[in-house]
Motif scaffolding. Structure first.
Motif, PDB file in Angstrom:
ATOM      1  N   ILE A 194      -4.843  11.505   3.213  1.00  0.00           N
ATOM      2  CA  ILE A 194      -5.495  10.279   2.741  1.00  0.00           C
ATOM      3  C   ILE A 194      -6.751  10.057   3.584  1.00  0.00           C
ATOM      4  O   ILE A 194      -6.674  10.042   4.816  1.00  0.00           O
ATOM      5  N   ILE A 217      -7.667   3.727  -3.503  1.00  0.00           N
ATOM      6  CA  ILE A 217      -6.865   2.505  -3.291  1.00  0.00           C
ATOM      7  C   ILE A 217      -7.621   1.616  -2.307  1.00  0.00           C
ATOM      8  O   ILE A 217      -8.037   2.084  -1.243  1.00  0.00           O
ATOM      9  N   MET A 249       0.303   4.426   5.453  1.00  0.00           N
ATOM     10  CA  MET A 249       0.128   5.836   5.061  1.00  0.00           C
ATOM     11  C   MET A 249       1.169   6.728   5.713  1.00  0.00           C
ATOM     12  O   MET A 249       1.757   7.617   5.087  1.00  0.00           O
ATOM     13  N   CYS A 288      -2.012  -1.141   8.063  1.00  0.00           N
ATOM     14  CA  CYS A 288      -2.561  -0.296   6.990  1.00  0.00           C
ATOM     15  C   CYS A 288      -2.535   1.176   7.382  1.00  0.00           C
ATOM     16  O   CYS A 288      -2.407   2.056   6.522  1.00  0.00           O
ATOM     17  N   TRP A 293      -9.514   7.874   5.171  1.00  0.00           N
ATOM     18  CA  TRP A 293      -9.404   6.470   5.569  1.00  0.00           C
ATOM     19  C   TRP A 293     -10.494   6.073   6.562  1.00  0.00           C
ATOM     20  O   TRP A 293     -10.407   6.395   7.746  1.00  0.00           O
ATOM     21  N   PHE A 335       0.828   4.512  -2.541  1.00  0.00           N
ATOM     22  CA  PHE A 335       0.724   5.918  -2.143  1.00  0.00           C
ATOM     23  C   PHE A 335       1.908   6.721  -2.669  1.00  0.00           C
ATOM     24  O   PHE A 335       1.761   7.855  -3.124  1.00  0.00           O
ATOM     25  N   HIS A 376      -8.638   5.609   0.884  1.00  0.00           N
ATOM     26  CA  HIS A 376      -8.017   4.315   1.182  1.00  0.00           C
ATOM     27  C   HIS A 376      -9.061   3.482   1.932  1.00  0.00           C
ATOM     28  O   HIS A 376      -9.266   3.658   3.128  1.00  0.00           O
ATOM     29  N   LEU A 432       0.847  -1.200   0.000  1.00  0.00           N
ATOM     30  CA  LEU A 432       0.000   0.000   0.000  1.00  0.00           C
ATOM     31  C   LEU A 432       0.881   1.248   0.000  1.00  0.00           C
ATOM     32  O   LEU A 432       0.630   2.203  -0.739  1.00  0.00           O
ATOM     33  N   ASN A 464      -7.704  -1.667   0.152  1.00  0.00           N
ATOM     34  CA  ASN A 464      -6.999  -2.705   0.892  1.00  0.00           C
ATOM     35  C   ASN A 464      -7.906  -3.933   0.941  1.00  0.00           C
ATOM     36  O   ASN A 464      -8.862  -3.985   1.702  1.00  0.00           O
TER      37      ASN A 464
END
Lengths: 474, 474, 474, 474
Positions: D165, D250, D179, D175, D167, D152, D221, D148, D252
């Protein structure tokens, strides 16, 4: 790792995790302890990691793996190739000593343990498979034929004046040669036809014994597992006869461990009469590579006598294979395989019968043979004499292995003795036929594919398809 | 990969790289081609990757690895354990057929090739090692003793009336038992003492032949490699005698391939007289695990006769081990090992001599024995009768393996025959002694450590150190 | 086996043999104990059997190998393929936890030990190789470039406002991209030509620092190991400059562990100035497969900060490889490899010089580069412009790998930055050349073959041999 | 063997057998051909022998295995330990080049093929598992978190000015750290409680985007697979939002490949909105060792951009593991595993529900989470505050792994950010609970044992059994 090392580990990673790891190790040790204590095949199979842990432990006990060893002998277990060392788990010393294949080696405590344990586990499995009163056995790194030879050679020392072996005919070269190699004269007893089955001619045996004189007979050499339409010998009756005449009795049980019927025959024979030793193949019964056999019996001292007859050390490889296999399967896993085999026998019989009917042939009625089946090829032969052998080579090129085609009228000389009707266990069996067997490890797929391909071949032969080059039978 | 697959690869990665890869593959193929064409041990050893590539190729040719195979026979090369499959490179079918251990198996082209090639390479190495006129040999998965038995059993068919084997004494159980197991009566010829050496009593042999009658003698059974102070038998003279009397001659060359002297004796014996077969251990000569032997000779048909005498299939494991080992070493590598062994023999002799002198003993003068040495223990024995056996167990616990202590006056019954002075090849050798051998694979470290520990033990015994528990001899 | 199991064994085979086996086991345990206690690479390498015993012991401590484990999590170390399980010695859980790649895993005490021990042994080897004052390091399963990226990303948290990295030019893409990937702007400092050597332009660095302002500079990123005629950066002076301006300093020591000179530069730099971390490849220094690096430094808390920056678990495979390798080699074996490399460097230099002279070229004088050498190709170029690149592809097809041909005038754009004279570390190096390196593991044969083939190629080019298809450079 | 060698074989063993062997070889080649041509996971799994044959073929194409290679570079694929060489099938060069992890290596055609094929097969499996429109992917030897991070870092080059980001909170450290490590500021969006489920707060996301400005947001994310009672994010709506605001997205998808629901969410999200890349773990989805991930997406050029961002070569080990695993399983085998997992999920839910009811707890109603389940521990907590954490350590010592106990009121600082109610994805979830998951490879036995042990623990805690030492949670 020992407890000291575990303690040090606790300084490196959390002690509660290490303690759990050490406890986990103990559960492997516990399995090993049970094995060592009881000498029996564990009911439940071991994981590969326990098996390898155990083998590594054994290897560590052999002098060739001692870190501080220095060797000035002529046989030090040195290995030139690391590929070779690895594939034997660094167990290099083999089994036995010059005096006895079952003896313990001072240089190789690990290999010695392996040998003792394997024999002990195999003995347990023989009992599990049905010969409950077997008292002793050992694994020998020779196939069935040579192992029979060893039995005969041992008997010679007991009966030095007896040149003959009584042998109900079975058309398999190696068991005939086993007698020849040992230096004896086989006395072939032709089988009798009962329905489709070829069975022991008890009267002929009895008559031959009287004719030759019991004292001139080294032993009776009978057979259980065999290709249909021959069926296992009448062991009970033969065993009684041997007892009566005080003649040793050796049973060729080549692939009989996998069949409760064959094992039952041996158990019964020993109970009501005399069986001195029974010999079986490792590969055919335990799905390991070719090259080992088990010699077993009911009298510990006679079995020991045979093991002492083997001059010198021997390969541990077959023992290692069967040990790994039985520990991995467990007794439970092995019994499951036996059960599946039996079921697949019924399935194969059913499918062959259907196929036979569709092609104007019939499944021979051989209820006494628990492994092998035979389907007539009469109708095929009536079309063309060559068609029968052609079927054999067609099956070969189509990767159907083990489906044996038996034409009529073969004649073969084996070690000087002429067998008429060779391959069919009889001088004149009524029809040509094809064998198929349900042996241990057979799968549904094997049956399905075999029937399908066989069907195609028969159809194509009927249409007088273009002839194929013959490639030989198996 | 075949060329078609290489072409597809060129679409995935750069074609010039693939072409180089394909060319690299060809260089492995080229090595394999040479092997197949010439059937000789490559001069330079193969890399492990070529060896494994080759074995995988062989395995692919066996029916148990056919992707579309279906098996309905009683022996299909099924393997229950993947550990077992893997360690045999999936070569499961063993070698030989019921008729002949050297025969080709229809179900197993790969295993059959393995068998033929191994025999061919081993034959080449026998020539390289000095027996230039050897014409035929085969690897058998039995140790030396049982292989000798097989030779004797074969001879029985040629000389059915001959119960005796003439055997210059060598105190090693398995070769004596080899004769007993085969059912023959060994006629022991005591050795004569020449200086420190024990040598063949040729006169006694001759006399015995005349006494028994040549026609009653199955063969002369002589020995090359042995423990000093016995030395290799006088092969030339024995071979001539055998030729003269038309008696077969079998040579036990157990670990003699590693010595050019032993090999020269055989070569000469065959040249000037008669040698029917010579038998040698795989493990002792090629640093592989225990369990295989080579039976070799100068008359192809006789060697074939022996191979046909083995009833049934046999384990491929010893063949596989020696094949891997010889391909990995190459003829060059093997010759290097032989050279190093010879050098280490000189070194060991020198060191033992120094040590002997320091302890009031002497290195026995045994120039005819190219492998084994003996150091007297007279002075040690004079201190205490127990000291000699004590030395044996001290060496055992100190991980000196192979250093054999031979006390005086041992008496042992082997298969009914009483040997006085057992272990010393003589009824009354003048002194007790210790053996050490320079066998293939021995290292400088082995010698250094052995001498050091031996020195310590002797010193400690002289001080009448506290007695240790006896643990047995090796 | 534990002592309880050994006791049971004594009932099965002779107790004195078992006791010796158990003692032998202790000697393996003893080696493991030393390793656990000291956390250092053993001086003498372990045998393969000790290494595997140890790895099996570790695996047993991981929960996926617990015999009684039941798993209801999302990550239980289950393995679908036994080939995969086996090749990782059943160590499946990787290393680290979400928080920290160096952290201990509750589910995997064995893998955690493996991780800690590997880092500890590697630290020891860094000291042995010359950076005596290194205080902390860890193995990371990423190659050098990505590991440098991780260092830069860690520094960002310390210097969030600094966009620039000062970087004395070295023409190797991944270290340039390491900065780009981390999101920084590389400030390229061209090298100065001193004799044949390309060396750090210290004045230019100093000037650039002043120009940009130290607070805007994330770090100086210097290099040790590199292709001649570039030589290792002037680490001492750069380290002093970094200390003076309070700028972090990261050293790319890609394949520098193998050279005492490179290691000495780092040791000195850290002593007299500032080095925050130095990064090196596992494969290039320890002869293991590509894919791991070591991040090391002199301040434990900074190195820990980097290890905590790696988000999540990571592959244990590179750690396992280097652990096996170092235990097998031992510190002694590794030092021997370093010594041989050094000797082979001198040999290669000598041979290249002779060859150069024979072909009208010269070996460039680059005494500060301890690994890589360069031979001019001026005379070749004067014949034909294409001949230089042609030489490259000729060497490729002749399986000379690693011999890099560097023509003049290459221009390449890497991540938006244009490098004139790419591959030569300089905008205008005076002549084209060919590189050859003496890296760890190189053999006499490598040198001999390379020189021979190179000689042939040069001769054939001189004769303006028929042109070959270009296959690309390496 | 090539056809030339097969021809020579025909002179050694019967040509019809060799022909059959050669034909058998072709059937392996045929499987390889299909793989090379189609680049898809074979429907039916390959036998281990085909897999190993193929890997050996690849290895032969790498320069380190060329028989005539000479190496004078700094990276020649030399391997010091044969254990290491063997466990990597002699594929040593890793994957990728300095420029691109997906690039082809001139020195290693075999490893390059391995890399390309693995990526191709994995892409096929992503489609099979439900993301039919995925267009590109690659395997990277880093776990999910670091992968990940790489995504980024790649986005930074597209949106250099965007520090944030977005999230939606999920309490899993790596995770979050992904970031932080990349240098961005995570903007945590708390989840909303719907029934028992914690779901994405779409309004809060929208509001935050407007508040920060789309141009300042690097990406959204989001997460699919997670511990109940959190459920997969509302991907469709998030994807639409991203499309609307032109913000990258993105996902996960850590262990989501094993769930058709998670895969469906991604497929739908990409169809109706925007998903730039989705990242998933190799070990959690394919039962291979920890350490690899797949980065996949719908736009080939963006995925390539990420792969080019990885500086330098990388370990081939995770690629090799997943390749072996998928070839062995086949697409069919993999689908079977997915099916079994789904069934076991229903079974686990049922059993947990029964258990919950028996202990006065309840199974939380989380129908949107297809993998993880949660059972309340309210009643347990009401007995004793410590009982909940005690349950955790009791399960640990009883070898129930993966059963996560989540108490109330945890607070944890991760990289400077304080999470209230950590582990529960919520600042104040209504009750403590226990997680259990049905992940790929779970067996009936796992469920049975877990329920049984859990039952015992709960009973013993109710009886206020003697307290155990806490050992930490997993």
């Amino acid at each position: 790792m020992n407890s000291e090392n575990f303690s040090i580990c606790e300084k490196i990673v959390s002690s509660s995790y290490v303690r759990q790891g050490s406890q986990a190790r103990r559960s492997h040790e516990q399995l090993i302890r049970l094995l060592l204590e009881q000498g029996k095949c564990p009911e439940e199979g071991w994981s590969e990691s326990t098996v390898e842990l155990f083998l590594n432990e054994l290897a560590v006990m052999d002098s060739n793996n001692f870190l501080g060893n220095c060797g000035v002998g002529e046989r030090e277990g040195r290995v030139a190739s690391s590929l070779v060392a690895r594939r034997h788990y660094r167990l290099i010393h083999g089994i036995g000593r010059s005096g006895d294949i079952a003896a313990v080696q001072p240089k190789a405590a690990g290999s010695s343990l392996l040998n003792k344990l394997t024999n002990s586990i195999v003995l347990d499995i023989l009992k599990v498979a049905g010969v409950r009163s077997v008292s002793s056995c050992f694994v020998v790194p020779m196939a069935t034929g040579m192992s029979l030879t060893l039995c005969f050679l041992t008997l010679r020392h007991r009966r030095p004046q007896a040149p003959y072996i009584i042998w109900p005919r079975i058309d398999q070269k190696s068991c005939f040669k086993a007698m020849i190699t040992a230096g004896f004269e086989p006395v072939v007893i032709e089988n009798v036809l009962e329905g489709d089955e070829l069975r022991t001619d008890l009267e002929a045996v009895e008559k031959k014994i009287e004719e030759l004189g019991a004292e001139n007979i080294l032993c009776v050499h009978s057979t259980t597992s065999c290709f249909a339409p021959r069926v296992p010998d009448r062991l009970e009756e033969l065993a009684k006869m041997c007892a009566k005449h005080d003649i040793p009795h050796i049973v060729n049980n080549a692939y009989g461990i996998q069949s409760s019927k064959c094992m039952h025959l041996i158990q019964q024979g020993a109970r009501v009469g005399r069986i001195d030793a029974f010999v079986q193949s490792l590969d055919k019964n335990f799905m390991v590579p070719v090259g080992g056999a088990i010699i077993a019996g009911f009298n510990e001292s006679f079995i020991q006598e045979i093991s002492r007859m083997y001059p010198g050390r021997a390969s541990a490889s077959p023992s290692l294979d069967v040990l790994i296999t039985l520990l991995t399967l467990g007794a439970g896993g092995y019994k499951r395989l036996l059960k599946e085999r039996k079921e697949m026998y019924a399935h194969l019989a059913q499918e062959l019968q259907k196929l036979a009917e569709a092609h104007g042939e019939r499944l021979l009625h051989t209820p006494h043979n628990p492994i092998s089946l035979a389907m007539s090829l009469s109708s095929l032969q009536s079309q063309s004499v060559k068609a029968v052998t052609q079927l054999g080579s067609m099956l070969f090129t189509r990767q159907v292995s083990g489906a044996r085609v038996v034409p009529l009228g073969n004649e073969q000389v084996v070690s000087g003795h002429t067998f008429k009707g060779f391959m069919s266990h009889s001088e004149a069996y009524p029809c040509p036929y094809l064998n198929a067997a349900s042996a241990i490890g057979i799968t549904q797929d094997d049956v399905t594919l075999c029937i399908k391909r066989l069907d195609k071949c028969l159809k194509s032969l009927r249409k007088e398809a273009s002839p194929e080059p013959t490639a030989g039978t198996m």
